[in-house]
Design a protein around this motif. Structure first.
Motif, PDB file in Angstrom:
ATOM      1  N   PRO A  36     -77.934  32.151 -46.453  1.00 16.65           N
ATOM      2  CA  PRO A  36     -77.413  33.468 -46.823  1.00 16.65           C
ATOM      3  C   PRO A  36     -75.894  33.422 -47.009  1.00 16.65           C
ATOM      4  O   PRO A  36     -75.191  32.716 -46.284  1.00 16.65           O
ATOM      5  CB  PRO A  36     -77.794  34.354 -45.632  1.00 16.65           C
ATOM      6  N   VAL A  37     -75.416  34.148 -48.027  1.00 16.39           N
ATOM      7  CA  VAL A  37     -73.979  34.152 -48.324  1.00 16.39           C
ATOM      8  C   VAL A  37     -73.436  35.574 -48.248  1.00 16.39           C
ATOM      9  O   VAL A  37     -74.170  36.547 -48.429  1.00 16.39           O
ATOM     10  CB  VAL A  37     -73.683  33.546 -49.716  1.00 16.39           C
ATOM     11  N   GLU A  38     -72.161  35.665 -47.977  1.00 16.04           N
ATOM     12  CA  GLU A  38     -71.485  36.964 -47.915  1.00 16.04           C
ATOM     13  C   GLU A  38     -71.074  37.381 -49.325  1.00 16.04           C
ATOM     14  O   GLU A  38     -70.661  36.541 -50.137  1.00 16.04           O
ATOM     15  CB  GLU A  38     -70.252  36.890 -47.019  1.00 16.04           C
ATOM     16  N   LEU A  39     -71.156  38.668 -49.605  1.00 16.55           N
ATOM     17  CA  LEU A  39     -70.805  39.192 -50.916  1.00 16.55           C
ATOM     18  C   LEU A  39     -69.371  38.837 -51.292  1.00 16.55           C
ATOM     19  O   LEU A  39     -69.095  38.470 -52.435  1.00 16.55           O
ATOM     20  CB  LEU A  39     -71.022  40.709 -50.965  1.00 16.55           C
ATOM     21  N   GLY A  40     -68.454  38.902 -50.346  1.00 15.81           N
ATOM     22  CA  GLY A  40     -67.054  38.577 -50.636  1.00 15.81           C
ATOM     23  C   GLY A  40     -66.884  37.134 -51.097  1.00 15.81           C
ATOM     24  O   GLY A  40     -66.159  36.868 -52.066  1.00 15.81           O
ATOM     25  N   ASP A  41     -67.553  36.204 -50.421  1.00 18.18           N
ATOM     26  CA  ASP A  41     -67.476  34.791 -50.812  1.00 18.18           C
ATOM     27  C   ASP A  41     -68.091  34.578 -52.189  1.00 18.18           C
ATOM     28  O   ASP A  41     -67.551  33.842 -53.020  1.00 18.18           O
ATOM     29  CB  ASP A  41     -68.194  33.907 -49.793  1.00 18.18           C
ATOM     30  N   LEU A  42     -69.230  35.220 -52.419  1.00 15.58           N
ATOM     31  CA  LEU A  42     -69.891  35.101 -53.713  1.00 15.58           C
ATOM     32  C   LEU A  42     -68.986  35.632 -54.822  1.00 15.58           C
ATOM     33  O   LEU A  42     -68.798  34.972 -55.849  1.00 15.58           O
ATOM     34  CB  LEU A  42     -71.211  35.873 -53.699  1.00 15.58           C
ATOM     35  N   ALA A  43     -68.397  36.794 -54.621  1.00 21.73           N
ATOM     36  CA  ALA A  43     -67.532  37.399 -55.637  1.00 21.73           C
ATOM     37  C   ALA A  43     -66.330  36.509 -55.941  1.00 21.73           C
ATOM     38  O   ALA A  43     -65.942  36.361 -57.105  1.00 21.73           O
ATOM     39  CB  ALA A  43     -67.064  38.782 -55.173  1.00 21.73           C
ATOM     40  N   GLU A  44     -65.754  35.904 -54.915  1.00 20.11           N
ATOM     41  CA  GLU A  44     -64.620  34.998 -55.136  1.00 20.11           C
ATOM     42  C   GLU A  44     -65.007  33.817 -56.011  1.00 20.11           C
ATOM     43  O   GLU A  44     -64.279  33.469 -56.949  1.00 20.11           O
ATOM     44  CB  GLU A  44     -64.093  34.465 -53.807  1.00 20.11           C
ATOM     45  N   HIS A  45     -66.121  33.194 -55.711  1.00 18.87           N
ATOM     46  CA  HIS A  45     -66.530  32.018 -56.485  1.00 18.87           C
ATOM     47  C   HIS A  45     -66.932  32.381 -57.916  1.00 18.87           C
ATOM     48  O   HIS A  45     -66.588  31.665 -58.858  1.00 18.87           O
ATOM     49  CB  HIS A  45     -67.644  31.263 -55.767  1.00 18.87           C
ATOM     50  N   VAL A  46     -67.624  33.490 -58.077  1.00 22.67           N
ATOM     51  CA  VAL A  46     -67.997  33.929 -59.421  1.00 22.67           C
ATOM     52  C   VAL A  46     -66.738  34.235 -60.232  1.00 22.67           C
ATOM     53  O   VAL A  46     -66.614  33.801 -61.382  1.00 22.67           O
ATOM     54  CB  VAL A  46     -68.942  35.146 -59.365  1.00 22.67           C
ATOM     55  N   ALA A  47     -65.797  34.934 -59.646  1.00 19.24           N
ATOM     56  CA  ALA A  47     -64.542  35.247 -60.347  1.00 19.24           C
ATOM     57  C   ALA A  47     -63.785  33.966 -60.703  1.00 19.24           C
ATOM     58  O   ALA A  47     -63.255  33.835 -61.811  1.00 19.24           O
ATOM     59  CB  ALA A  47     -63.668  36.167 -59.491  1.00 19.24           C
ATOM     60  N   ALA A  48     -63.735  33.029 -59.791  1.00 17.85           N
ATOM     61  CA  ALA A  48     -63.035  31.766 -60.045  1.00 17.85           C
ATOM     62  C   ALA A  48     -63.685  31.012 -61.214  1.00 17.85           C
ATOM     63  O   ALA A  48     -62.990  30.484 -62.082  1.00 17.85           O
ATOM     64  CB  ALA A  48     -63.025  30.902 -58.787  1.00 17.85           C
ATOM     65  N   TRP A  49     -65.018  30.969 -61.245  1.00 20.09           N
ATOM     66  CA  TRP A  49     -65.710  30.282 -62.346  1.00 20.09           C
ATOM     67  C   TRP A  49     -65.478  31.009 -63.668  1.00 20.09           C
ATOM     68  O   TRP A  49     -65.243  30.382 -64.689  1.00 20.09           O
ATOM     69  CB  TRP A  49     -67.200  30.175 -62.068  1.00 20.09           C
ATOM     70  N   ASP A  52     -61.887  30.429 -64.686  1.00 14.99           N
ATOM     71  CA  ASP A  52     -61.507  29.013 -64.651  1.00 14.99           C
ATOM     72  C   ASP A  52     -60.261  28.807 -63.788  1.00 14.99           C
ATOM     73  O   ASP A  52     -59.270  28.208 -64.215  1.00 14.99           O
ATOM     74  CB  ASP A  52     -61.286  28.482 -66.071  1.00 14.99           C
ATOM     75  N   LYS A  53     -60.335  29.344 -62.562  1.00 12.50           N
ATOM     76  CA  LYS A  53     -59.244  29.243 -61.597  1.00 12.50           C
ATOM     77  C   LYS A  53     -59.794  28.737 -60.275  1.00 12.50           C
ATOM     78  O   LYS A  53     -60.997  28.776 -60.042  1.00 12.50           O
ATOM     79  CB  LYS A  53     -58.615  30.618 -61.315  1.00 12.50           C
ATOM     80  N   ASP A  54     -58.895  28.324 -59.400  1.00 10.32           N
ATOM     81  CA  ASP A  54     -59.280  28.056 -58.020  1.00 10.32           C
ATOM     82  C   ASP A  54     -59.379  29.390 -57.298  1.00 10.32           C
ATOM     83  O   ASP A  54     -58.692  30.355 -57.653  1.00 10.32           O
ATOM     84  CB  ASP A  54     -58.234  27.182 -57.315  1.00 10.32           C
ATOM     85  N   VAL A  55     -60.211  29.447 -56.273  1.00 12.84           N
ATOM     86  CA  VAL A  55     -60.375  30.686 -55.504  1.00 12.84           C
ATOM     87  C   VAL A  55     -59.029  31.163 -54.974  1.00 12.84           C
ATOM     88  O   VAL A  55     -58.728  32.366 -54.992  1.00 12.84           O
ATOM     89  CB  VAL A  55     -61.388  30.471 -54.348  1.00 12.84           C
ATOM     90  N   ALA A  56     -58.174  30.242 -54.532  1.00  8.03           N
ATOM     91  CA  ALA A  56     -56.872  30.604 -53.968  1.00  8.03           C
ATOM     92  C   ALA A  56     -55.938  31.249 -54.996  1.00  8.03           C
ATOM     93  O   ALA A  56     -55.014  31.978 -54.629  1.00  8.03           O
ATOM     94  CB  ALA A  56     -56.200  29.367 -53.372  1.00  8.03           C
ATOM     95  N   GLU A  57     -56.180  31.030 -56.280  1.00  6.84           N
ATOM     96  CA  GLU A  57     -55.320  31.577 -57.336  1.00  6.84           C
ATOM     97  C   GLU A  57     -55.722  32.979 -57.777  1.00  6.84           C
ATOM     98  O   GLU A  57     -54.996  33.615 -58.545  1.00  6.84           O
ATOM     99  CB  GLU A  57     -55.353  30.653 -58.559  1.00  6.84           C
ATOM    100  N   LEU A  58     -56.862  33.476 -57.318  1.00  9.69           N
ATOM    101  CA  LEU A  58     -57.348  34.782 -57.755  1.00  9.69           C
ATOM    102  C   LEU A  58     -56.490  35.906 -57.205  1.00  9.69           C
ATOM    103  O   LEU A  58     -56.019  35.855 -56.071  1.00  9.69           O
ATOM    104  CB  LEU A  58     -58.789  34.995 -57.287  1.00  9.69           C
ATOM    105  N   THR A  59     -56.324  36.943 -58.014  1.00 10.59           N
ATOM    106  CA  THR A  59     -55.633  38.139 -57.539  1.00 10.59           C
ATOM    107  C   THR A  59     -56.650  39.058 -56.876  1.00 10.59           C
ATOM    108  O   THR A  59     -57.863  38.921 -57.072  1.00 10.59           O
ATOM    109  CB  THR A  59     -54.970  38.894 -58.706  1.00 10.59           C
ATOM    110  N   SER A  60     -56.156  40.006 -56.146  1.00  9.52           N
ATOM    111  CA  SER A  60     -57.019  40.985 -55.494  1.00  9.52           C
ATOM    112  C   SER A  60     -57.813  41.778 -56.528  1.00  9.52           C
ATOM    113  O   SER A  60     -58.997  42.066 -56.337  1.00  9.52           O
ATOM    114  CB  SER A  60     -56.164  41.923 -54.636  1.00  9.52           C
ATOM    115  N   ALA A  61     -57.186  42.136 -57.634  1.00  4.89           N
ATOM    116  CA  ALA A  61     -57.854  42.908 -58.685  1.00  4.89           C
ATOM    117  C   ALA A  61     -58.989  42.109 -59.320  1.00  4.89           C
ATOM    118  O   ALA A  61     -60.054  42.665 -59.628  1.00  4.89           O
ATOM    119  CB  ALA A  61     -56.848  43.318 -59.754  1.00  4.89           C
TER     120      ALA A  61
END
Length: 178
Positions: A36-49, A52-61
Motif C-alpha cells: 500500500p502507498v500513500e497518496l502524497g508519495d504517489l502524487a509526487e512520483h506521478v508529477a515527477a514522471w 521529467d523531474k526529480d521528486v526533490a525538484e517539484l514545486t508545491s503547486a
C-alpha cells in the motif's frame, strides 16, 4: 488485497483505464512498490514522471495539481473498476490489477512492432530456404541443415529478445512507467 467477484474485466475497460497516463503511472508506482502507498508519495512520483523531474525538484503547486487530480478523478475511476482500494490516503492494488500486464505490449517510438518484425524475419527465412531448395544458395560451404539452423536460430534469438523486452516493459517493472 481485495478480489473482484467477477474474475474477468472487459478488454475495452482496461484500454479505457490505461488510456490516461496518470492512471498508468499510478498503477505502475503501486506495482513497483508492491505494498500500500500513500497518496502524497504517489502524487509526487506521478508529477515527477509527467514533468521529467526529480521528486526533490517539484514545486508545491506541481504536487498539489497532481494530488488533486488523482484524489478526485483517477483513483476513484480505478477503484470503480476494482483495480485499487482507496481510502482517501492509502492506495492498494487489488488482485484484478495483475490482469493489466496481459494487455500491455509497448512499442517504443524508434522501433517496429514485433508482428511486423516477425513477418519480415519469416520472409527472409522463406527466401533463404527457397534458395536452398532451388539450389541458388551455396550448400557446399554451408549445408542445407546449417541454413535451416540459422533461420531457426534467428527466430529463437528474436523470441528471447521479445520476451525480455516485454517483461521489462510491464507496469511496475522499471523505474519510469512505460
Amino acid at each position: 488485497m481485495a478480489t473482484k467477484s467477477e474474475s474477468t474485466i472487459e478488454r475495452g475497460e482496461i484500454f479505457d483505464l490505461l488510456s490516461n497516463h496518470r492512471r498508468r503511472y499510478a498503477i505502475h508506482y503501486c506495482k513497483r512498490e508492491d505494498e500500500p502507498v500513500e497518496l502524497g508519495d504517489l502524487a509526487e512520483h506521478v508529477a515527477a514522471w509527467e514533468l521529467d523531474k526529480d521528486v526533490a525538484e517539484l514545486t508545491s503547486a506541481e504536487r498539489k495539481r497532481v494530488y488533486t487530480s488523482l484524489q478526485q478523478t483517477h483513483l476513484p475511476t480505478l477503484e470503480r473498476a476494482d483495480m485499487i482500494e482507496f481510502d482517501d490516503r492509502t492506495i492498494e492494488l487489488t488482485d484484478e490489477a495483475s490482469d493489466l500486464e496481459v494487455y500491455l505490449d509497448v512499442v517504443p517510438g524508434d522501433s517496429i512492432p514485433w508482428g511486423l518484425y516477425y513477418l519480415g524475419l519469416s520472409a527472409v527465412g522463406f527466401v533463404v530456404m527457397a534458395g536452398v531448395w532451388l539450389e541458388v544458395v551455396p550448400t557446399e560451404t554451408v549445408p542445407a541443415v546449417g541454413w535451416a539452423t540459422l533461420v531457426v536460430g534467428l527466430f529463437a534469438a528474436s523470441a528471447v529478445v521479445h520476451v525480455v523486452q516485454n517483461r521489462r516493459m510491464r507496469l511496475g517493472e522499471m523505474e519510469r512507467p512505460p
